[in-house]
Scaffold this active site. Structure first.
Site, PDB file in Angstrom:
ATOM      1  N   ARG A  27       0.814  -1.223   0.000  1.00 52.62           N
ATOM      2  CA  ARG A  27       0.000   0.000   0.000  1.00 52.62           C
ATOM      3  C   ARG A  27       0.845   1.269   0.000  1.00 52.62           C
ATOM      4  O   ARG A  27       0.465   2.274   0.607  1.00 52.62           O
ATOM      5  CB  ARG A  27      -0.950   0.044   1.204  1.00 52.62           C
ATOM      6  N   ARG A  31      -3.486   6.673   1.049  1.00 51.70           N
ATOM      7  CA  ARG A  31      -4.019   7.861   1.716  1.00 51.70           C
ATOM      8  C   ARG A  31      -3.091   8.552   2.703  1.00 51.70           C
ATOM      9  O   ARG A  31      -3.374   9.663   3.127  1.00 51.70           O
ATOM     10  CB  ARG A  31      -5.335   7.495   2.427  1.00 51.70           C
ATOM     11  N   ARG A  40      -6.730  11.728  -5.965  1.00 49.49           N
ATOM     12  CA  ARG A  40      -8.023  11.058  -5.822  1.00 49.49           C
ATOM     13  C   ARG A  40      -9.170  12.066  -5.901  1.00 49.49           C
ATOM     14  O   ARG A  40     -10.202  11.793  -6.512  1.00 49.49           O
ATOM     15  CB  ARG A  40      -8.099  10.284  -4.511  1.00 49.49           C
ATOM     16  N   ASP A  77      -6.784  -2.558  -7.411  1.00 46.36           N
ATOM     17  CA  ASP A  77      -7.343  -3.205  -6.222  1.00 46.36           C
ATOM     18  C   ASP A  77      -7.559  -4.676  -6.523  1.00 46.36           C
ATOM     19  O   ASP A  77      -7.715  -5.052  -7.683  1.00 46.36           O
ATOM     20  CB  ASP A  77      -8.670  -2.553  -5.831  1.00 46.36           C
ATOM     21  N   TYR A 154     -15.055 -11.693  -0.113  1.00 50.82           N
ATOM     22  CA  TYR A 154     -15.744 -10.434  -0.431  1.00 50.82           C
ATOM     23  C   TYR A 154     -16.954 -10.681  -1.337  1.00 50.82           C
ATOM     24  O   TYR A 154     -17.986 -10.036  -1.209  1.00 50.82           O
ATOM     25  CB  TYR A 154     -14.783  -9.442  -1.102  1.00 50.82           C
TER      26      TYR A 154
HETATM   27  O1  CP3 Z   1       0.080  -1.794  -2.448  1.00 53.86           O
HETATM   28  C1  CP3 Z   1      -0.248  -0.889  -3.254  1.00 53.86           C
HETATM   29  O2  CP3 Z   1       0.156   0.284  -3.171  1.00 53.86           O
HETATM   30  C2  CP3 Z   1      -1.117  -1.261  -4.438  1.00 53.86           C
HETATM   31  C3  CP3 Z   1      -2.478  -0.938  -4.371  1.00 53.86           C
HETATM   32  C4  CP3 Z   1      -3.447  -1.804  -3.582  1.00 53.86           C
HETATM   33  C5  CP3 Z   1      -4.662  -1.285  -3.084  1.00 53.86           C
HETATM   34  N1  CP3 Z   1      -5.385  -2.325  -2.561  1.00 53.86           N
HETATM   35  C6  CP3 Z   1      -5.072   0.123  -3.156  1.00 53.86           C
HETATM   36  C7  CP3 Z   1      -6.167   0.581  -2.306  1.00 53.86           C
HETATM   37  C8  CP3 Z   1      -3.421  -3.180  -3.286  1.00 53.86           C
HETATM   38  C9  CP3 Z   1      -2.328  -4.188  -3.527  1.00 53.86           C
HETATM   39  C10 CP3 Z   1      -4.665  -3.479  -2.644  1.00 53.86           C
HETATM   40  C11 CP3 Z   1      -5.033  -4.841  -2.212  1.00 53.86           C
HETATM   41  C12 CP3 Z   1      -6.284  -5.065  -1.472  1.00 53.86           C
HETATM   42  N2  CP3 Z   1      -7.511  -4.456  -1.668  1.00 53.86           N
HETATM   43  C13 CP3 Z   1      -6.452  -6.043  -0.459  1.00 53.86           C
HETATM   44  C14 CP3 Z   1      -5.371  -6.988   0.011  1.00 53.86           C
HETATM   45  C15 CP3 Z   1      -4.493  -6.152   0.853  1.00 53.86           C
HETATM   46  C16 CP3 Z   1      -3.736  -6.752   1.943  1.00 53.86           C
HETATM   47  O3  CP3 Z   1      -2.961  -5.925   2.456  1.00 53.86           O
HETATM   48  O4  CP3 Z   1      -3.837  -7.899   2.360  1.00 53.86           O
HETATM   49  C17 CP3 Z   1      -7.770  -5.965  -0.004  1.00 53.86           C
HETATM   50  C18 CP3 Z   1      -8.371  -6.801   1.108  1.00 53.86           C
HETATM   51  C19 CP3 Z   1      -8.446  -4.984  -0.797  1.00 53.86           C
HETATM   52  C20 CP3 Z   1      -9.879  -4.586  -0.716  1.00 53.86           C
HETATM   53  C21 CP3 Z   1      -9.940  -3.180  -0.271  1.00 53.86           C
HETATM   54  N3  CP3 Z   1      -9.723  -2.097  -1.093  1.00 53.86           N
HETATM   55  C22 CP3 Z   1     -10.119  -2.700   1.061  1.00 53.86           C
HETATM   56  C23 CP3 Z   1     -10.414  -3.556   2.278  1.00 53.86           C
HETATM   57  C24 CP3 Z   1      -9.987  -1.303   1.002  1.00 53.86           C
HETATM   58  C25 CP3 Z   1      -9.981  -0.342   2.165  1.00 53.86           C
HETATM   59  C26 CP3 Z   1     -11.233   0.389   2.339  1.00 53.86           C
HETATM   60  C27 CP3 Z   1     -11.041   1.540   3.321  1.00 53.86           C
HETATM   61  O5  CP3 Z   1     -11.741   2.557   3.105  1.00 53.86           O
HETATM   62  O6  CP3 Z   1     -10.235   1.428   4.246  1.00 53.86           O
HETATM   63  C28 CP3 Z   1      -9.736  -0.960  -0.342  1.00 53.86           C
HETATM   64  C29 CP3 Z   1      -9.527   0.406  -0.863  1.00 53.86           C
HETATM   65  C30 CP3 Z   1      -8.142   0.744  -1.289  1.00 53.86           C
HETATM   66  N4  CP3 Z   1      -7.349  -0.054  -2.071  1.00 53.86           N
HETATM   67  C31 CP3 Z   1      -7.442   1.950  -0.993  1.00 53.86           C
HETATM   68  C32 CP3 Z   1      -6.203   1.855  -1.646  1.00 53.86           C
HETATM   69  C33 CP3 Z   1      -5.122   2.893  -1.698  1.00 53.86           C
HETATM   70  C34 CP3 Z   1      -7.983   3.128  -0.201  1.00 53.86           C
HETATM   71  C35 CP3 Z   1      -9.097   3.721  -0.981  1.00 53.86           C
HETATM   72  C36 CP3 Z   1      -9.202   5.197  -0.930  1.00 53.86           C
HETATM   73  O7  CP3 Z   1      -8.347   5.917  -1.497  1.00 53.86           O
HETATM   74  O8  CP3 Z   1     -10.216   5.661  -0.387  1.00 53.86           O
END
Ligand code: CP3
Length: 353
Positions: A27, A31, A40, A77, A154
């Site tokens: 990640r 944010r 964003r 994602d 999911y």
């Molecule tokens: O690592 C990176 O920088 C690459 C980008 C990446 C994102 N999500 C961006 C993201 C990767 C590799 C993921 C994977 C992901 N997404 C997982 C596995 C992660 C792990 O660490 O095990 C999961 C479970 C998801 C599903 C998902 N997407 C969740 C649970 C969330 C969070 C929701 C929240 O509001 O907290 C997301 C959103 C997401 N994916 C964000 C980012 C940067 C935040 C969204 C935003 O900008 O509002």
């Protein structure tokens, strides 16, 4: 193919000699970076960011402009696959991901099919190509996918969950239905990752975020078996280069030997296990990635440095270690502490090579 200026990450995954321990951060684009929040806002929302290759490229590069990271990870994602399967992904602010049409009915499950990545996930492949161009050989690009079990969680729940009760009910009561979902999803993941590799991803990581909440026997049957299928179905070489694969099961430390035996090049570790002990168990088979507690980043540069030293000492001398956090960086992390982490890993690790 352009030769990479910094291939430390790829070499460490293959356990080839390196001058220092490479680092990237799960990640790393997100944010906690003000510039990410600005992009964003311009995109409108998170999904529009993912679906527009220009924006996806911009945010992928943001952490690399700030820190001396040794790899870039595609900004996207894991839930793009179920979205392409027609489940209707959306993000409601503060509540995380949701699906309009969760997989509950037997007929919907029987109807499920693996999407053609070129046709339904073209925006991801375009982002991969554009990011590779923008990186211009500076560092390698990591592609990724969720594991079938994590995606199924999911898809079945329709969003996140504390206990994944609906998924586990299906696992115990209708294992045939869950296996069907996993089978279709495993094919989707193989096609998707191979398409990312063809588009330019130079390593791939599979995020098995929820495998760790299964019992040992259920983990083997419902998660590991499909991870093995995927690893075996991946393109191993592209453009004359080996494409290493990393498997990250959060909470998977207890099954380390089994994970290391499925044919992946590296295993990602969360912070609950000792990387030194993990090396003793599987270090002859795979490289290890990890494993600092993301919460260390809420301390200060001196404490971060101590913790980095402790992990480097625990792994010990030699290649085969990619430094990372044990899970994604928190959105509340001070960026200057990430800078301290990256610098500490680079400075302190030269003594281990
Ligand atoms: O690592 C990176 O920088 C690459 C980008 C990446 C994102 N999500 C961006 C993201 C990767 C590799 C993921 C994977 C992901 N997404 C997982 C596995 C992660 C792990 O660490 O095990 C999961 C479970 C998801 C599903 C998902 N997407 C969740 C649970 C969330 C969070 C929701 C929240 O509001 O907290 C997301 C959103 C997401 N994916 C964000 C980012 C940067 C935040 C969204 C935003 O900008 O509002």
């Amino acid at each position: 193919m352009t030769k990479l200026k910094n291939d430390t990450f790829l070499r460490a995954l293959l356990k080839e000699p390196v001058p220092y321990t490479p680092i990237w951060i799960m990640r790393q684009a997100g944010r906690y970076l003000p510039e990410y929040n600005q992009t964003r806002a311009r995109a409108g929302d998170f999904l529009s960011l993912c679906k527009n290759p220009d924006f996806a490229t911009e945010v992928t590069l943001q952490p690399l402009a700030r820190f001396g990271l040794d790899a870039a990870i595609l900004f996207s994602d894991i839930l793009t696959i179920p979205d392409a399967m027609g489940l209707g992904l959306y993000f409601s602010t503060g509540e995380g991901p949701k699906f309009e049409r969760p997989l509950r009915e037997e007929w919907a499950i029987r109807d499920l099919s693996a999407p053609d990545p070129e046709e339904h996930l073209g925006y991801v492949l375009d982002a991969v190509k554009q990011i590779r161009k923008a990186l211009d050989g500076s560092v390698p690009l990591i592609g990724f996918s969720g594991s079938p079990f994590t995606l199924a969680c999911y898809m079945i729940e329709g969003g996140g969950s504390d206990d994944f009760r609906t998924t586990k009910t299906m696992l115990y009561q209708r294992p045939d239905l869950l296996h069907h979902i996993l089978q279709v999803t495993a094919k989707a993941v193989i096609d998707y990752l191979n398409a990312q590799i063809r588009a330019g991803a130079q390593a791939v990581q599979i995020f098995d975020t929820w495998g760790g909440m299964l019992s040992s026997s259920a983990y083997e049957e419902f998660s590991l078996a499909y991870l093995r299928q995927i690893v075996q179905g991946l393109i191993k070489e592209h453009d004359g280069q080996r494409i290493p694969s990393i498997v990250f099961t959060k909470g998977g430390g207890v099954w380390l030997d089994k994970i290391a035996a499925i044919g992946c090049d590296a295993v990602g570790l969360d912070w609950m296990c000792s990387i030194g002990q993990a090396r003793g168990r599987v270090g002859d088979k795979v490289a290890l990635q990890g494993n600092m507690d993301p919460m260390v980043l809420f301390s200060d540069p001196k404490t971060i440095r101590q913790e980095v030293r402790r992990i480097l000492e625990s792994y010990g001398q030699g290649s085969g270690h990619v430094f990372n956090l044990g899970h994604g960086v928190s959105q509340f992390t001070p960026p200057e502490n990430v800078a301290a982490l990256v610098d500490a890993v680079h400075e302190l690790s030269t003594g281990f090579h």
